[in-house]
Design an enzyme around this catalytic site. Sequence first.
Site, PDB file in Angstrom:
ATOM      1  N   GLU A 285      -5.990   0.640   5.029  1.00 61.70           N
ATOM      2  CA  GLU A 285      -6.228   1.241   6.344  1.00 61.70           C
ATOM      3  C   GLU A 285      -7.332   0.502   7.099  1.00 61.70           C
ATOM      4  OE1 GLU A 285      -4.498   3.278   7.992  1.00 61.70           O
ATOM      5  OE2 GLU A 285      -3.110   3.825   6.404  1.00 61.70           O
TER       6      GLU A 285
ATOM      7  N   LEU B 217      -9.582 -12.710   8.913  1.00 58.94           N
ATOM      8  CA  LEU B 217      -9.048 -11.396   9.323  1.00 58.94           C
ATOM      9  C   LEU B 217      -9.757 -10.875  10.572  1.00 58.94           C
ATOM     10  CD1 LEU B 217      -8.406  -8.823   6.444  1.00 58.94           C
ATOM     11  CD2 LEU B 217      -6.848  -9.581   8.218  1.00 58.94           C
TER      12      LEU B 217
ATOM     13  N   TYR C 266      -9.433   8.452  12.597  1.00 63.08           N
ATOM     14  CA  TYR C 266      -8.103   7.955  12.231  1.00 63.08           C
ATOM     15  C   TYR C 266      -8.037   7.627  10.734  1.00 63.08           C
ATOM     16  CZ  TYR C 266      -4.339   4.914  11.180  1.00 63.08           C
ATOM     17  OH  TYR C 266      -3.268   4.369  10.535  1.00 63.08           O
TER      18      TYR C 266
ATOM     19  N   ASP D   4      -3.130   6.667  16.059  1.00 59.63           N
ATOM     20  CA  ASP D   4      -3.504   5.295  16.406  1.00 59.63           C
ATOM     21  C   ASP D   4      -2.693   4.895  17.641  1.00 59.63           C
ATOM     22  OD1 ASP D   4      -0.960   4.926  15.463  1.00 59.63           O
ATOM     23  OD2 ASP D   4      -1.458   3.353  14.020  1.00 59.63           O
TER      24      ASP D   4
ATOM     25  N   CYS E 112      16.908   4.810  17.537  1.00 57.95           N
ATOM     26  CA  CYS E 112      15.768   5.696  17.265  1.00 57.95           C
ATOM     27  C   CYS E 112      16.254   7.027  16.691  1.00 57.95           C
ATOM     28  CB  CYS E 112      15.000   5.949  18.558  1.00 57.95           C
ATOM     29  SG  CYS E 112      13.686   7.156  18.335  1.00 57.95           S
TER      30      CYS E 112
ATOM     31  N   TRP F 190       0.821  -1.211   0.000  1.00 60.66           N
ATOM     32  CA  TRP F 190       0.000   0.000   0.000  1.00 60.66           C
ATOM     33  C   TRP F 190       0.858   1.266   0.000  1.00 60.66           C
ATOM     34  CZ3 TRP F 190      -0.608  -4.062   3.424  1.00 60.66           C
ATOM     35  CH2 TRP F 190       0.035  -3.956   4.647  1.00 60.66           C
ATOM     36  N   ARG F 191       2.178   1.088   0.133  1.00 63.42           N
ATOM     37  CA  ARG F 191       3.067   2.252   0.019  1.00 63.42           C
ATOM     38  C   ARG F 191       3.553   2.433  -1.407  1.00 63.42           C
ATOM     39  NH1 ARG F 191       6.446   1.293   5.595  1.00 63.42           N
ATOM     40  NH2 ARG F 191       4.844   2.155   6.951  1.00 63.42           N
TER      41      ARG F 191
HETATM   42 FE1  SF4 Z   1      10.618   5.763  21.652  1.00 65.15          FE
HETATM   43 FE2  SF4 Z   1      13.062   5.504  22.692  1.00 65.15          FE
HETATM   44 FE3  SF4 Z   1      12.693   6.825  20.422  1.00 65.15          FE
HETATM   45 FE4  SF4 Z   1      11.870   7.843  22.727  1.00 65.15          FE
HETATM   46  S1  SF4 Z   1      13.984   7.417  22.133  1.00 65.15           S
HETATM   47  S2  SF4 Z   1      10.727   7.834  20.816  1.00 65.15           S
HETATM   48  S3  SF4 Z   1      11.205   6.010  23.811  1.00 65.15           S
HETATM   49  S4  SF4 Z   1      12.334   4.639  20.765  1.00 65.15           S
END
Ligand code: SF4
Length: 345
Positions: free
Chosen positions: A46, A89, A127, A145, A209, A33-34
């Site tokens: 969705e 589903l 949403y 979500d 992250c 879907w992307r």
């Molecule tokens: Fe989530 Fe850690 Fe990124 Fe903060 S640093 S948004 S807790 S993954």
Amino acid sequence: MVNQTEAACKPDLAGIRRRLLTWYRKHKRDLPWRRTGDPYRIWVSEIMLQQTRVAAVLPYYSRFLARFPDVTALADAREQDLLAAWAGLGYYSRARNLQKAAKDIVERGEFPRDFSSLQELPGVGDYTAAAVASIAFGLPHAVMDGNVARVLSRLTPEPGDIKSDAVRKRLWAFAEALLDRKRPGEFNQALMELGATVCLPKRPQCERCPVHLHCEARKQGLENQLPVRGARPSADQRDMKLLVIERAGKVLFWQRPAQSSRLAEFWELPERDQLPDAKVIDFAGAFRHIIVNTTYLVEVCRATLGSRPNGFRWLAKSGLGDVPVSTTAKKALALALKSPSNKTQ
Ligand code: SF4
């Protein structure tokens, strides 16, 4: 309350956006879907993804679109075919609403192109309307979500119960402020992707992250304690005994009525209590199955029966893929048909 969120994060909004989008372009999963800009296909994805994991949706999505390639094909589909394509589903009201909405769209003569017209479609809430409006039409609507709410509650950080209205409101305000208005669809997907693959409910992967430098939960060592959730109602547990009765390549089933509140018109295997005259041959196995808040411990037995009782039908095993069969019945059949009959009681 809003001031806590704003004070902590407002200065970093541009930085969060930039880092998140750079990361998304490099690391996003290649999902079907992307690869499309077709609002029909984005809308179907969705709806399927509501309360359902990506891995579970993938095979259904391709099959569904091969069978109903556009909104007209979906509007014209026989309900039995639609439910058969959706069987497994879960949350079948989604399939019925999808078809009702398809009929609406065919009547209108065009796919709705803005948030409020999308919201008028059956089965489309805030949403989904925001997701389709932003992804298919590039309109500036933030999505919220479970994944997004978790990420935002950690970024800010949010100390209140994530289920409460006050917290929802605060997170919405933050989501609207954070939204990249030039690329809302891509930005919304990036935020959802972060929640689905990095900012996980348990053990968030903060070391990889892209926005960890902006994350207040991370700075304060709270990433594993957020979001805060109120106590959940305890789950109910019940026993169920299903019978698999075979005869000449057919299996005995009953069909739920059209007005049934759950799984209307789906085919089910008989329960022991429905057929007191059936003779149990042996035990085929057992499994657990969760329906909403109830866990069923399902015991499956092979059995025989003299004659077909009223309200039951023999269905050919070879044709079961063409009719809507409940997931519980499918699991029970898989157990009974794969394990050999070995004991007479
Ligand atoms: Fe989530 Fe850690 Fe990124 Fe903060 S640093 S948004 S807790 S993954």
